[in-house]
Design a protein around this motif. Structure first.
Motif, short mmCIF file in Angstrom:
data_model
loop_
_atom_site.label_atom_id
_atom_site.label_comp_id
_atom_site.label_asym_id
_atom_site.label_seq_id
_atom_site.Cartn_x
_atom_site.Cartn_y
_atom_site.Cartn_z
N VAL A 170 -10.60 -24.05 22.43
CA VAL A 170 -9.76 -24.37 22.29
C VAL A 170 -9.06 -22.79 21.55
O VAL A 170 -8.16 -22.09 21.86
N SER A 171 -10.13 -22.07 22.08
CA SER A 171 -10.33 -20.34 21.79
C SER A 171 -10.02 -20.13 23.05
O SER A 171 -8.35 -19.33 22.48
N ALA A 172 -9.60 -20.28 24.07
CA ALA A 172 -8.84 -20.48 25.50
C ALA A 172 -7.31 -20.32 24.87
O ALA A 172 -6.11 -19.76 25.65
N LEU A 173 -6.87 -21.55 24.16
CA LEU A 173 -5.80 -21.88 24.35
C LEU A 173 -4.96 -20.91 23.68
O LEU A 173 -3.72 -20.71 23.60
N VAL A 174 -5.58 -20.83 22.44
CA VAL A 174 -4.92 -19.73 21.65
C VAL A 174 -5.55 -18.08 21.94
O VAL A 174 -3.87 -17.72 21.61
N GLY A 175 -5.92 -17.77 23.11
CA GLY A 175 -5.98 -16.39 23.45
C GLY A 175 -4.85 -16.44 24.28
O GLY A 175 -3.51 -15.89 24.47
N LEU A 176 -4.70 -17.56 24.93
CA LEU A 176 -3.53 -17.89 26.36
C LEU A 176 -2.06 -17.52 25.26
O LEU A 176 -1.00 -17.23 25.80
N ALA A 177 -1.47 -18.66 24.29
CA ALA A 177 -0.99 -18.01 23.92
C ALA A 177 -0.31 -16.94 22.77
O ALA A 177 0.57 -16.23 23.12
N ILE A 178 -1.41 -16.08 22.39
CA ILE A 178 -1.21 -14.53 22.13
C ILE A 178 -0.59 -14.01 23.26
O ILE A 178 0.45 -13.39 23.15
N VAL A 179 -1.39 -14.14 24.52
CA VAL A 179 -0.72 -13.42 25.36
C VAL A 179 0.41 -13.23 26.11
O VAL A 179 1.40 -12.83 25.77
N LEU A 180 0.94 -14.62 25.83
CA LEU A 180 2.47 -14.82 26.39
C LEU A 180 3.56 -14.94 25.59
O LEU A 180 4.27 -14.26 25.92
N LYS A 181 3.10 -14.59 23.53
CA LYS A 181 3.76 -14.20 22.99
C LYS A 181 4.05 -12.99 22.98
O LYS A 181 5.25 -12.36 22.98
N HIS A 182 2.70 -12.29 22.89
CA HIS A 182 2.85 -10.50 23.23
C HIS A 182 3.68 -10.01 24.52
O HIS A 182 4.60 -9.70 24.24
N ARG A 183 3.57 -10.93 25.70
CA ARG A 183 4.56 -10.92 26.71
C ARG A 183 5.72 -10.43 26.53
O ARG A 183 6.55 -9.93 27.22
N ARG A 184 6.28 -12.56 25.93
CA ARG A 184 7.36 -11.91 25.75
C ARG A 184 8.15 -11.17 24.82
O ARG A 184 9.25 -10.40 24.90
N ALA A 185 7.59 -10.26 23.61
CA ALA A 185 7.81 -9.50 22.85
C ALA A 185 7.84 -8.32 24.00
O ALA A 185 9.29 -7.89 23.16
N GLU A 186 7.09 -7.93 24.32
CA GLU A 186 7.18 -6.87 25.42
C GLU A 186 8.24 -6.63 25.67
O GLU A 186 8.95 -5.56 26.25
N ARG A 187 8.63 -7.67 27.18
CA ARG A 187 10.02 -7.44 27.45
C ARG A 187 11.03 -8.01 26.68
O ARG A 187 12.36 -6.91 27.42
N ARG A 188 11.49 -8.41 25.86
CA ARG A 188 12.23 -7.84 24.92
C ARG A 188 13.10 -6.46 23.96
O ARG A 188 14.22 -6.01 24.78
N LEU A 189 11.18 -5.89 23.80
CA LEU A 189 11.75 -4.22 23.80
C LEU A 189 11.48 -3.77 25.19
O LEU A 189 12.64 -2.34 24.05
N SER A 190 11.27 -4.11 26.09
CA SER A 190 11.48 -3.31 26.85
C SER A 190 13.16 -3.16 27.63
O SER A 190 13.31 -4.21 28.00
N PRO A 191 13.47 -2.11 27.64
CA PRO A 191 15.25 -2.05 28.68
C PRO A 191 14.81 -2.09 30.52
O PRO A 191 13.50 -2.01 31.14
N ARG A 192 15.35 -2.87 30.86
CA ARG A 192 15.29 -3.12 32.32
C ARG A 192 15.50 -1.95 32.62
O ARG A 192 16.05 -0.86 32.48
N GLY A 193 14.47 -2.44 33.95
CA GLY A 193 14.39 -1.36 35.06
C GLY A 193 13.32 -0.45 33.95
O GLY A 193 12.67 0.59 34.89
N THR A 194 12.73 -0.66 32.89
CA THR A 194 12.05 0.73 32.13
C THR A 194 10.59 -0.55 32.37
O THR A 194 10.46 -1.35 32.70
N GLU A 195 9.26 0.50 32.12
CA GLU A 195 8.41 -0.48 32.16
C GLU A 195 8.25 -0.32 30.58
O GLU A 195 7.70 0.60 30.01
N SER A 196 7.33 -1.37 30.23
CA SER A 196 6.92 -1.39 28.83
C SER A 196 5.56 -1.03 28.85
O SER A 196 4.68 -1.04 29.48
N THR A 197 6.01 -0.32 27.24
CA THR A 197 4.12 0.36 26.99
C THR A 197 3.34 -0.51 26.65
O THR A 197 2.12 0.02 26.63
N GLY A 198 3.49 -1.14 25.94
CA GLY A 198 2.42 -2.72 26.33
C GLY A 198 1.91 -1.97 24.83
O GLY A 198 1.05 -2.76 23.73
#
Length: 104
Positions: A70-98
């Motif tokens: 269960v903790s791995a499932l929650v952790g994976l969901a959090i990572v995927l959510k954070h990565r989606r948010a970082e991609r939305r905030l990062s302009p194309r062609g630039t690297e996200s700060t994380g």
């Protein structure tokens, strides 16, 4: 009785430690440096260990490994959510700060 108490106590400490780490990851708003494959591997291993524990009848490990799954499932969901948010905030062609929007 004593050996089982040691097992349950150790299980509690392990699950509490992992849960605290997943909570910190969620609260920080970033999963920078955390690989989703860590959680995929943990899900796979926890599935196998849970099945094995059922087969050998060790309920301390059945519960522990099920909670780790269960903790791995929650952790994976959090990572995927954070990565989606970082991609939305990062302009194309630039690297996200994380960093989370509040910390940027």
């Amino acid at each position: 009785m004593g050996s089982e108490a040691i097992g349950w106590f150790s299980s509690f400490v392990l699950v509490l430690t992992i849960a605290n780490q997943v909570y910190r990851q969620w609260r920080s708003g970033t999963s920078q440096g955390v690989s989703r494959w860590l959680f995929v591997g943990q899900l796979t291993a926890s599935t196998g260990f849970t099945l094995y524990s059922v087969l050998v009848g060790n309920w301390v490990f059945v519960v522990t490994n099920a909670l780790m799954w269960v903790s791995a499932l929650v952790g994976l969901a959090i990572v995927l959510k954070h990565r989606r948010a970082e991609r939305r905030l990062s302009p194309r062609g630039t690297e996200s700060t994380g960093m989370s929007p509040a910390r940027a």
